[in-house]
Design a protein around this motif. Structure first.
Motif, PDB file in Angstrom:
ATOM      1  N   LEU A 172      69.954  28.001  41.322  1.00 16.31           N
ATOM      2  CA  LEU A 172      69.365  28.915  42.301  1.00 16.31           C
ATOM      3  C   LEU A 172      68.957  28.173  43.570  1.00 16.31           C
ATOM      4  O   LEU A 172      69.305  28.575  44.689  1.00 16.31           O
ATOM      5  N   GLU A 173      68.226  27.089  43.400  1.00 22.47           N
ATOM      6  CA  GLU A 173      67.759  26.342  44.572  1.00 22.47           C
ATOM      7  C   GLU A 173      68.916  25.804  45.392  1.00 22.47           C
ATOM      8  O   GLU A 173      68.839  25.710  46.614  1.00 22.47           O
TER       9      GLU A 173
ATOM     10  N   GLU B  82      70.510  29.018  47.313  1.00 25.50           N
ATOM     11  CA  GLU B  82      69.746  29.747  48.321  1.00 25.50           C
ATOM     12  C   GLU B  82      69.376  28.906  49.548  1.00 25.50           C
ATOM     13  O   GLU B  82      68.925  29.454  50.547  1.00 25.50           O
ATOM     14  N   ILE B  83      69.601  27.594  49.493  1.00 26.08           N
ATOM     15  CA  ILE B  83      68.971  26.713  50.479  1.00 26.08           C
ATOM     16  C   ILE B  83      69.389  27.013  51.926  1.00 26.08           C
ATOM     17  O   ILE B  83      68.591  26.895  52.846  1.00 26.08           O
ATOM     18  N   ALA B  84      70.638  27.418  52.146  1.00 25.65           N
ATOM     19  CA  ALA B  84      71.094  27.606  53.524  1.00 25.65           C
ATOM     20  C   ALA B  84      70.673  28.958  54.091  1.00 25.65           C
ATOM     21  O   ALA B  84      70.841  29.230  55.272  1.00 25.65           O
TER      22      ALA B  84
ATOM     23  N   LEU C 169      67.544  30.381  53.695  1.00 24.94           N
ATOM     24  CA  LEU C 169      66.093  30.574  53.742  1.00 24.94           C
ATOM     25  C   LEU C 169      65.635  30.785  55.179  1.00 24.94           C
ATOM     26  O   LEU C 169      64.804  30.054  55.698  1.00 24.94           O
TER      27      LEU C 169
ATOM     28  N   ASP D 133      66.901  36.177  44.405  1.00 26.67           N
ATOM     29  CA  ASP D 133      67.343  36.111  43.009  1.00 26.67           C
ATOM     30  C   ASP D 133      68.505  37.071  42.781  1.00 26.67           C
ATOM     31  O   ASP D 133      69.522  36.705  42.191  1.00 26.67           O
TER      32      ASP D 133
ATOM     33  N   ARG E 205      76.778  29.332  48.251  1.00 26.16           N
ATOM     34  CA  ARG E 205      75.742  29.007  49.232  1.00 26.16           C
ATOM     35  C   ARG E 205      76.157  29.440  50.620  1.00 26.16           C
ATOM     36  O   ARG E 205      75.383  30.054  51.350  1.00 26.16           O
TER      37      ARG E 205
END
Ligand code: ATP
Ligand code: MG
Lengths: 511, 345
Positions: free
Chosen positions: A359-360, A363-365, A367, A383, A419
């Motif tokens: 998940l991390e 989702e990083i790009a 946020l 999520d 991503r």
């Protein structure tokens, strides 16, 4: 269908795996798996992403200890407690991910833990250099042994890994997707090396997702699916369709689902883009809906152009226009603000956060706008988005909280694709997008890229696999030595034409 | 053959949709805390015939002692998560304590540092302390991200310089006679309340905000963080500035609690703070760590200190044991790291 079909001209197997089982929390990676390698043969392992190929190889190489089952070398059971045991026993492995120390020289990397010593017990750098030189000559590699590894391209690093593995002079050599970062020329080179080793009676285990390679190089083929052994046969007795069917459990439809989509306005316009000492005067346009391929040999500057467009290494001169306005792109952040996304070539170095969760990583790009409210992340929405991206890309993982380092190579790649898709880019740059991805998923990804193009996204695609570039692109830009040597429209694209432009600096006539 | 398909998928289906949480590292650290406490309880009865835990007074003192280190440890934890280190927090605390105290003196005092600025409301000295701390952190962060020198060196420099500056500020004289108004800040259980508030804020920040996610990402892989659109340099500056700010807060509380600012305050606190973070499961390799872990880590240090004193063990021996514990925590970290990276290298 299984054991009876096993090739058996020789009763003496070099290496056998019997009834291996390996589980990880939440995953049965292997169950009741067998493998039989004859001496002097190349044995290809085929299977979808996450089928358990790398796990099986790591058991043979002493990295994992199986829950059940046995590894036999020349009929004798082997107990391996670590990779050093395996090397001792004569089993060497080239891992799927590169494992070199970037700040050490090529020679130091190859002979690590086995450095020649001088009378004082210190490393003898002369001998180190000479040994490497001798090895390289034997393998036909032209690289400076004293160069630091960080200056090498991924393909260069891969060749160093290959040389390193060969240097152990082991009887069994495992190659886990050695060609995923190589272009045709280096692949041919690797095959020459493999043929030599085979002639010396060694056993080579070869993992790849590239079907044509299998039939060029393999003697035997074993197919795996979902941690199970499915079938083993001689390569000459199988067809590519059969293998795919065994791997996937169903037929895979047409490979490059190129559609003709309406081409819109110029979205990205690049003029005389240069990065001093790396590439010069690169100019091209990409229109909405268009897929432009970037072809060239390793070191031709393809990846550098992509990284410069995306601000990873900002240009030293030239102009980039997005939707007609000139933009200064000095960081990936700015590139993203301008609607770009870049899937990088080296997933371990510049893509993955190995210790963070799926998940991390995904989702990083994204946020930013839409997914955060005054700094707070809207986790519920994210999520859901990541969950549907996971199912869309068929990422094989027990759950989104799994550490991404525990996923198979191909599944990691899918997460990285996810991503960038989440950012809904207007300009999508893909550098080796299907690296390490199995045939079925590959077709799936091609279909997705085509769909994005039909929705008006401008796509730039780099691939070392010519059929992929030719199958997907509307136009192909060919580079050599940091310059564009030609632009080939889809209709005129042929392997020969592209290779001509890619290998001769004088191919520039078309440019 | 279709039966063969799916041991894995079956597992996927049961765990797939509902995101099952694994047992966090904190639980094991919490067990260590409980274990150590019970050990001291037992030793207490054996050696002194008295209970260690059933003494509210002692527990309060212990928590009070740890709250200042806890506050700076929360800043240091964030720095370590980015893959850095902060050696300057103890010295910055001292400098902030001096500056804070100099703005908190009462007018009854003849030799005030700023005779014209006495009897100020408590908020002003506190703000001065926070500002000094944040500035020191800003310098740390800027040095690290603009000149690319290793955090160890940048903050080592700050550690030495800030201590020197704290001494030079009043030529080595303590700054005393603080106003009752300001003394309120560090009185009673206030430091504990502040500590818990800071812990709650940064627990939330690390877990639920973009700031937190970027912090972990940078520690896990700075190159990939940059390519994902994170302004790594700017973010590092912010993280170090926050660590400095928290050291400044620690300094203000320390001055308030002691009723004086002294240049020798916070000596070796940086090491206690790092120890609390590492004991609490923050990885020196970056990318891993939690505020809850650090809070428990600080409590472990506190229980040890208080327990040994209770048993009458000499301070020298306390240091020896503390050293051993820190090394053990790092070994545990290495072990966890190896286990993590054993999977896919
Ligand atoms: N260390 C690990 N911890 C947890 N799960 C793991 C670990 N290593 C592998 N797995 C799981 O085991 C399964 C098999 O993985 P493996 O890497 O062997 O696949 P693969 O066949 O090599 O795939 P690819 O073609 O993508 O490289 C996957 O589902 C993966 O998630
Ligand atoms: Mg693999």
């Amino acid at each position: 269908m299984s054991a009876e079909n096993t090739p058996s001209d020789t009763n003496e197997y070099l290496l056998e795996v019997v009834n291996a089982r390996k589980t990880f929390p939440g995953v049965v990676a292997l169950d009741g798996v067998q493998l039989k390698i004859r001496p002097g043969t190349v044995h290809a392992l085929m299977g979808e992403n996450g089928a358990g190929k790398s796990t099986l190889m790591k058991i043979i190489a002493g990295v994992y200890i199986p829950d059940e089952g046995e590894v036999r070398l020349r009929g004798k059971p082997l107990t391996l407690t670590g990779p050093l045991d395996a090397l001792e026993a004569g089993i060497a492995m080239i891992h799927q991910e590169l494992n070199l120390m970037p700040f050490m020289t090529i020679a130091e990397n190859i002979w690590i833990r086995r450095e020649p010593l001088n009378a004082f017990g210190l490393v003898d750098h002369r001998a180190l250099h000479d040994k490497t030189q001798a090895l390289f000559e034997r393998l036909g590699i032209t690289m400076d042994p004293d160069m630091e590894v960080r200056h090498l391209t991924i393909a260069g690093r891969q060749m160093v890994e290959i040389a390193k593995a060969v240097s152990y002079e082991s009887d069994v050599l495992i190659m886990d997707e050695p060609t995923s970062a190589l272009t045709d020329r280096e692949v041919e080179h690797l095959f020459r090396i493999i043929n030599d080793l085979r002639a010396q009676g060694k056993g080579i285990v070869y993992i790849t997702h590239k079907m044509d390679e299998v039939f060029t190089v393999a003697d035997d083929i074993s197919v795996f699916r979902d941690g199970q052994f499915i079938h083993c046969a001689k390569a000459s007795d199988m067809t590519s369709d059969e293998i795919i069917k065994l791997m996937v459990g169903r037929e895979v439809t047409q490979m490059f689902p190129k559609e003709t989509v309406p081409i819109g306005d110029v979205v990205l316009s690049v003029r005389n883009l240069s990065l001093e000492g790396v590439f010069t005067d690169v100019s091209f346009d990409v229109r909405a809906g268009e897929i432009v391929g970037l072809a060239g040999l390793v070191g031709s500057g393809r990846t550098n152009v992509a990284e410069t467009l995306f601000g990873v290494t900002p240009a030293t001169s030239g102009e980039i226009k997005v939707n007609g306005t000139s933009v200064a792109i000095t960081s990936p952040h700015q590139a993203m603000v301008n609607g770009m996304a870049l899937l990088t070539e080296d997933r371990k170095e510049t893509g993955l956060f190995l210790d963070l969760s799926v998940l991390e990583n995904m989702e990083i790009a994204v946020l930013r706008d839409g997914y955060t409210r005054s700094g707070f992340v809207s986790q519920g929405v994210l999520d859901d988005q990541c969950e549907s991206m996971k199912s869309l890309l068929k990422v094989k993982t027990p759950n989104l909280d799994e550490r991404i380092g525990n996923l198979s190579g191909g599944n990691q790649q899918k997460v990285l694709i996810g991503r960038w898709l989440l950012t809904k880019p207007k300009i999508l740059i893909l550098d080796e997008p299907t690296r390490g991805i199995d045939v079925g998923a590959k077709a799936e990804i091609h279909r997705m890229v085509t769909k994005l193009a039909s929705e008006g996204v401008a796509v730039i695609m780099i691939s070392s696999e010519l059929p992929e570039v030719m199958g997907m692109s509307d136009r192909i830009l060919v580079m050599h030595g940091g310059r564009v040597t030609g632009v080939v429209p889809r209709e005129e694209a042929s392997q020969v034409r592209i290779m001509e432009l890619a290998s001769s600096p004088m191919g520039a006539d078309a440019a | 053959m279709s039966t063969a398909t799916d041991t894995t998928k079956a597992v996927e289906e049961t765990t797939g949709k509902k995101r099952k949480k694994k047992v966090p590292t904190e639980v094991s650290i919490l067990l260590v805390l409980v274990g150590i406490s019970l050990l001291f309880e037992a030793l207490g009865w054996i050696v002194r015939g008295d209970s260690f835990l059933l003494n509210p007074q002692r527990l309060l003192i212990m928590i009070l002692q740890m709250s200042i280190i806890g506050i700076i440890a929360i800043g240091v934890t964030q720095v370590i998560i980015t893959g850095g280190i902060d050696l300057s927090s103890g010295s910055v605390l001292a400098l902030a304590a001096m500056v804070t105290a100099s703005f908190a003196q009462s007018s009854d005092y003849m030799r005030a540092v700023y005779p014209a600025l006495t009897d100020l409301p408590w908020i002003i000295p506190l703000a001065a302390g926070l500002l000094v701390g944040a500035l020191a952190g800003l310098i740390n962060g800027s040095l690290i991200s603009l000149t690319m020198i290793p955090p160890f060196i940048a903050t080592l420099g700050m550690m030495v310089s800030a201590r020197g500056l704290a001494r030079a500020y009043t030529d080595g004289q303590p700054v005393s006679m603080l106003t009752p108004d300001f003394m309120w800040l560090g009185s009673g259980a206030n430091p504990v309340i502040i500590f818990l508030a800071v812990a709650a804020i940064f627990h939330i920040a690390l877990k639920y905000t973009r700031y937190g996610k970027y912090t972990y990402a940078i520690g896990a892989n700075p190159q990939a963080a940059r390519v994902s659109g994170i302004n790594v340099r700017r973010h590092l500056i912010v993280v170090y500035a926050i660590a400095g700010l928290l050291a400044g807060l620690g300094g203000a509380i320390a001055a308030s609690r002691a009723g004086t600012g002294q240049a020798g305050m916070g000596l070796m606190y940086e090491l206690d703070a790092i120890a609390a973070a590492v004991i609490g499961g923050t990885s020196l390799a970056g990318g891993v760590g939690r505020v809850t872990g650090t809070v428990i880590g600080a409590l472990i240090l506190g229980v040890m200190l208080s327990g040994f004193t209770f048993l009458g063990v000499d301070a020298y021996y306390q240091d020896i044991v503390k050293g051993v514990i820190i090394v053990a925590a790092v070994i545990a970290d290495q072990y966890r790291q190896r286990k993590r990276s054993k999977a896919k290298t």
